[in-house]
Enzyme design. Structure first.
Site, PDB file in Angstrom:
ATOM      1  N   LYS A 176     -51.827 -26.267 -54.689  1.00 49.48           N
ATOM      2  CA  LYS A 176     -52.114 -24.826 -54.596  1.00 49.48           C
ATOM      3  C   LYS A 176     -52.314 -24.400 -53.138  1.00 49.48           C
ATOM      4  O   LYS A 176     -51.733 -23.425 -52.680  1.00 49.48           O
ATOM      5  CB  LYS A 176     -53.376 -24.464 -55.402  1.00 49.48           C
ATOM      6  CG  LYS A 176     -53.302 -24.794 -56.879  1.00 49.48           C
ATOM      7  CD  LYS A 176     -54.562 -24.367 -57.610  1.00 49.48           C
ATOM      8  CE  LYS A 176     -55.846 -25.075 -57.155  1.00 49.48           C
ATOM      9  NZ  LYS A 176     -55.842 -26.539 -57.389  1.00 49.48           N
ATOM     10  N   ARG A 219     -61.075 -19.813 -62.422  1.00 50.28           N
ATOM     11  CA  ARG A 219     -61.119 -21.143 -63.030  1.00 50.28           C
ATOM     12  C   ARG A 219     -61.693 -21.102 -64.431  1.00 50.28           C
ATOM     13  O   ARG A 219     -61.737 -22.139 -65.098  1.00 50.28           O
ATOM     14  CB  ARG A 219     -61.978 -22.072 -62.174  1.00 50.28           C
ATOM     15  CG  ARG A 219     -61.217 -22.824 -61.089  1.00 50.28           C
ATOM     16  CD  ARG A 219     -62.194 -23.643 -60.267  1.00 50.28           C
ATOM     17  NE  ARG A 219     -61.619 -24.839 -59.713  1.00 50.28           N
ATOM     18  CZ  ARG A 219     -61.149 -24.949 -58.458  1.00 50.28           C
ATOM     19  NH1 ARG A 219     -61.159 -23.919 -57.647  1.00 50.28           N
ATOM     20  NH2 ARG A 219     -60.664 -26.088 -58.030  1.00 50.28           N
ATOM     21  N   ARG A 250     -55.690 -37.377 -49.490  1.00 50.53           N
ATOM     22  CA  ARG A 250     -55.825 -36.068 -48.836  1.00 50.53           C
ATOM     23  C   ARG A 250     -56.843 -36.106 -47.694  1.00 50.53           C
ATOM     24  O   ARG A 250     -57.901 -36.683 -47.811  1.00 50.53           O
ATOM     25  CB  ARG A 250     -56.256 -35.012 -49.863  1.00 50.53           C
ATOM     26  CG  ARG A 250     -56.612 -33.674 -49.226  1.00 50.53           C
ATOM     27  CD  ARG A 250     -56.536 -32.537 -50.212  1.00 50.53           C
ATOM     28  NE  ARG A 250     -57.635 -32.520 -51.163  1.00 50.53           N
ATOM     29  CZ  ARG A 250     -57.809 -31.532 -52.052  1.00 50.53           C
ATOM     30  NH1 ARG A 250     -56.951 -30.531 -52.120  1.00 50.53           N
ATOM     31  NH2 ARG A 250     -58.820 -31.574 -52.889  1.00 50.53           N
ATOM     32  N   ARG A 307     -62.605 -34.971 -47.986  1.00 46.56           N
ATOM     33  CA  ARG A 307     -63.580 -34.223 -48.775  1.00 46.56           C
ATOM     34  C   ARG A 307     -64.425 -35.184 -49.609  1.00 46.56           C
ATOM     35  O   ARG A 307     -63.900 -36.102 -50.229  1.00 46.56           O
ATOM     36  CB  ARG A 307     -62.852 -33.226 -49.687  1.00 46.56           C
ATOM     37  CG  ARG A 307     -62.493 -31.954 -48.948  1.00 46.56           C
ATOM     38  CD  ARG A 307     -61.598 -31.055 -49.739  1.00 46.56           C
ATOM     39  NE  ARG A 307     -62.034 -30.823 -51.118  1.00 46.56           N
ATOM     40  CZ  ARG A 307     -61.459 -29.940 -51.922  1.00 46.56           C
ATOM     41  NH1 ARG A 307     -60.456 -29.205 -51.485  1.00 46.56           N
ATOM     42  NH2 ARG A 307     -61.887 -29.787 -53.149  1.00 46.56           N
ATOM     43  N   ARG A 323     -63.674 -33.516 -61.837  1.00 45.33           N
ATOM     44  CA  ARG A 323     -62.956 -32.270 -61.561  1.00 45.33           C
ATOM     45  C   ARG A 323     -61.776 -32.085 -62.506  1.00 45.33           C
ATOM     46  O   ARG A 323     -61.486 -30.974 -62.941  1.00 45.33           O
ATOM     47  CB  ARG A 323     -62.494 -32.238 -60.103  1.00 45.33           C
ATOM     48  CG  ARG A 323     -63.674 -32.038 -59.144  1.00 45.33           C
ATOM     49  CD  ARG A 323     -63.348 -32.491 -57.749  1.00 45.33           C
ATOM     50  NE  ARG A 323     -62.274 -31.726 -57.149  1.00 45.33           N
ATOM     51  CZ  ARG A 323     -61.486 -32.184 -56.173  1.00 45.33           C
ATOM     52  NH1 ARG A 323     -61.646 -33.405 -55.703  1.00 45.33           N
ATOM     53  NH2 ARG A 323     -60.545 -31.419 -55.695  1.00 45.33           N
TER      54      ARG A 323
HETATM   55  P1  ADP Z   1     -59.145 -28.137 -55.368  1.00 44.54           P
HETATM   56  O1  ADP Z   1     -58.456 -28.361 -54.050  1.00 44.54           O
HETATM   57  O2  ADP Z   1     -59.528 -29.386 -56.028  1.00 44.54           O
HETATM   58  O3  ADP Z   1     -58.427 -27.231 -56.286  1.00 44.54           O
HETATM   59  P2  ADP Z   1     -61.103 -26.222 -54.330  1.00 44.54           P
HETATM   60  O4  ADP Z   1     -61.176 -26.416 -52.872  1.00 44.54           O
HETATM   61  O5  ADP Z   1     -60.344 -25.062 -54.842  1.00 44.54           O
HETATM   62  O6  ADP Z   1     -60.598 -27.567 -55.011  1.00 44.54           O
HETATM   63  O7  ADP Z   1     -62.582 -26.152 -54.933  1.00 44.54           O
HETATM   64  C1  ADP Z   1     -63.551 -27.108 -54.601  1.00 44.54           C
HETATM   65  C2  ADP Z   1     -64.819 -26.883 -55.404  1.00 44.54           C
HETATM   66  O8  ADP Z   1     -65.327 -25.574 -55.147  1.00 44.54           O
HETATM   67  C3  ADP Z   1     -64.675 -26.971 -56.906  1.00 44.54           C
HETATM   68  O9  ADP Z   1     -64.712 -28.293 -57.394  1.00 44.54           O
HETATM   69  C4  ADP Z   1     -65.911 -26.166 -57.346  1.00 44.54           C
HETATM   70  O10 ADP Z   1     -67.101 -26.912 -57.174  1.00 44.54           O
HETATM   71  C5  ADP Z   1     -65.941 -25.034 -56.323  1.00 44.54           C
HETATM   72  N1  ADP Z   1     -65.139 -23.867 -56.752  1.00 44.54           N
HETATM   73  C6  ADP Z   1     -64.044 -23.364 -56.105  1.00 44.54           C
HETATM   74  N2  ADP Z   1     -63.551 -22.312 -56.773  1.00 44.54           N
HETATM   75  C7  ADP Z   1     -64.324 -22.148 -57.878  1.00 44.54           C
HETATM   76  C8  ADP Z   1     -64.295 -21.241 -58.974  1.00 44.54           C
HETATM   77  N3  ADP Z   1     -63.358 -20.290 -59.077  1.00 44.54           N
HETATM   78  N4  ADP Z   1     -65.261 -21.375 -59.931  1.00 44.54           N
HETATM   79  C9  ADP Z   1     -66.210 -22.316 -59.839  1.00 44.54           C
HETATM   80  N5  ADP Z   1     -66.292 -23.211 -58.840  1.00 44.54           N
HETATM   81  C10 ADP Z   1     -65.349 -23.145 -57.854  1.00 44.54           C
HETATM   82  P1  ADP Z   2     -54.817 -28.184 -54.253  1.00 46.83           P
HETATM   83  O1  ADP Z   2     -55.122 -27.049 -53.308  1.00 46.83           O
HETATM   84  O2  ADP Z   2     -54.130 -27.725 -55.494  1.00 46.83           O
HETATM   85  O3  ADP Z   2     -55.995 -29.049 -54.534  1.00 46.83           O
HETATM   86  P2  ADP Z   2     -53.385 -29.352 -51.955  1.00 46.83           P
HETATM   87  O4  ADP Z   2     -52.399 -28.338 -51.503  1.00 46.83           O
HETATM   88  O5  ADP Z   2     -54.605 -29.558 -51.144  1.00 46.83           O
HETATM   89  O6  ADP Z   2     -53.744 -29.104 -53.514  1.00 46.83           O
HETATM   90  O7  ADP Z   2     -52.604 -30.753 -52.098  1.00 46.83           O
HETATM   91  C1  ADP Z   2     -53.294 -31.944 -52.487  1.00 46.83           C
HETATM   92  C2  ADP Z   2     -52.741 -33.127 -51.703  1.00 46.83           C
HETATM   93  O8  ADP Z   2     -51.388 -33.396 -52.125  1.00 46.83           O
HETATM   94  C3  ADP Z   2     -52.662 -32.891 -50.199  1.00 46.83           C
HETATM   95  O9  ADP Z   2     -52.954 -34.117 -49.541  1.00 46.83           O
HETATM   96  C4  ADP Z   2     -51.218 -32.449 -49.967  1.00 46.83           C
HETATM   97  O10 ADP Z   2     -50.765 -32.804 -48.669  1.00 46.83           O
HETATM   98  C5  ADP Z   2     -50.459 -33.204 -51.050  1.00 46.83           C
HETATM   99  N1  ADP Z   2     -49.332 -32.441 -51.612  1.00 46.83           N
HETATM  100  C6  ADP Z   2     -49.189 -31.091 -51.717  1.00 46.83           C
HETATM  101  N2  ADP Z   2     -48.022 -30.754 -52.318  1.00 46.83           N
HETATM  102  C7  ADP Z   2     -47.403 -31.928 -52.627  1.00 46.83           C
HETATM  103  C8  ADP Z   2     -46.157 -32.254 -53.278  1.00 46.83           C
HETATM  104  N3  ADP Z   2     -45.314 -31.311 -53.735  1.00 46.83           N
HETATM  105  N4  ADP Z   2     -45.856 -33.564 -53.422  1.00 46.83           N
HETATM  106  C9  ADP Z   2     -46.688 -34.522 -52.971  1.00 46.83           C
HETATM  107  N5  ADP Z   2     -47.878 -34.281 -52.361  1.00 46.83           N
HETATM  108  C10 ADP Z   2     -48.237 -33.002 -52.182  1.00 46.83           C
END
Ligand code: ADP
Ligand code: ADP
Ligand code: ZN
Length: 219
Positions: free
Chosen positions: A13, A88, A127, A160, A171
């Site tokens: 994302k 979420r 990551r 992280r 998660r």
């Molecule tokens: P990811 O990369 O795994 O999608 P995020 O960076 O978006 O994670 O979110 C990290 C953490 O921040 C989540 O595990 C949660 O604790 C909190 N968080 C982020 N967005 C939300 C949301 N919309 N509702 C509740 N908690 C959230």
């Molecule tokens: P999210 O925000 O959904 O948690 P991220 O964009 O942070 O996801 O991506 C999670 C991890 O996977 C990062 O280390 C990123 O570099 C890697 N990644 C992102 N897109 C791809 C893909 N299409 N294929 C393989 N690895 C990816």
């Protein structure tokens, strides 16, 4: 254009939302990043969410919705956004619909990035992220040019806390139980596009733009 990127942790994302927001000229809004900024600044809000974040639990809806609402009021978010990590829960989704409706606006599209669980675990294990500009990297798939340093701003990359395998499992369960129902929610609203998030990043980007009716020439 008002867009949401939906998908489990590690689906890509953040990676895709950044590209899309730049192309559209609208802000990428990540509630995860906003919470991490609050934690880094040591604010009362930051202190109140740290335990949830570190454990991989959701921050309560009231807190999250209030934060998002405040961010959406900023001038740069008036005519569009790419939301990453919000909503979420169904409650958050309903609240977002209400916020936009009050402004005479509505969601244009929700892009769901579909990735199988095994790949997610591998992605999160590799990551790293920039604590300064929040760009994400992957040890194998998207390494920085200089090891351990951000390409964009030179800061030292960090892992992280919540990307440890045990917390990743929490998660993924939280996603499955609370966020997956949004796929049906947005499908019924007629705004959902599901794309294959398991392909290399360029393929995901191409499919995402196609789902939005944008072609290479238009960005
Ligand atoms: P990811 O990369 O795994 O999608 P995020 O960076 O978006 O994670 O979110 C990290 C953490 O921040 C989540 O595990 C949660 O604790 C909190 N968080 C982020 N967005 C939300 C949301 N919309 N509702 C509740 N908690 C959230
Ligand atoms: P999210 O925000 O959904 O948690 P991220 O964009 O942070 O996801 O991506 C999670 C991890 O996977 C990062 O280390 C990123 O570099 C890697 N990644 C992102 N897109 C791809 C893909 N299409 N294929 C393989 N690895 C990816
Ligand atoms: Zn950086």
């Amino acid at each position: 254009m008002f867009v949401i990127l939906l998908g489990p942790p590690g689906a890509g994302k953040g990676t895709q939302a950044r590209l899309l927001a730049e192309s559209l000229g609208v802000p990428r809004i990540s509630t995860g990043d906003l919470f991490r900024e609050e934690m880094a600044s040591g604010s009362a809000l930051g202190r109140s969410v740290a335990a949830y974040m570190d454990a991989g639990q959701f921050v309560p809806d009231e807190t999250t919705i209030a934060l998002l609402q405040r961010r959406l009021r900023a001038a740069d978010a008036r005519d569009g956004h790419v939301l990453d990590g919000f909503p979420r829960t169904v409650r958050q989704a309903e609240e977002l619909d209400r916020i936009l409706a009050r402004r005479g606006q509505h969601l244009d599209r929700v892009i769901d990035l579909n990735v199988d669980t095994e790949a997610l675990v591998e992605r999160l294990a590799g990551r790293s992220m920039c604590p300064s500009c929040q760009t994400t990297y992957h040890d194998r798939i998207a390494p920085p040019r200089r090891q351990g340093l951000c390409d964009r701003c030179g800061a030292t990359l960090v892992r992280r806390v919540d990307d440890q395998p045990e917390t990743v499992r929490t998660r993924l369960r939280m996603y499955h139980e609370n966020t997956e129902p949004l796929i049906t929610y947005y499908d019924e609203a007629g705004v959902l596009s599901i794309i294959d998030g398991g392909q290399p990043p360029e393929g995901v980007t191409r499919d995402m733009f196609a789902a939005l009716g944008m072609t290479k020439g238009s960005f």
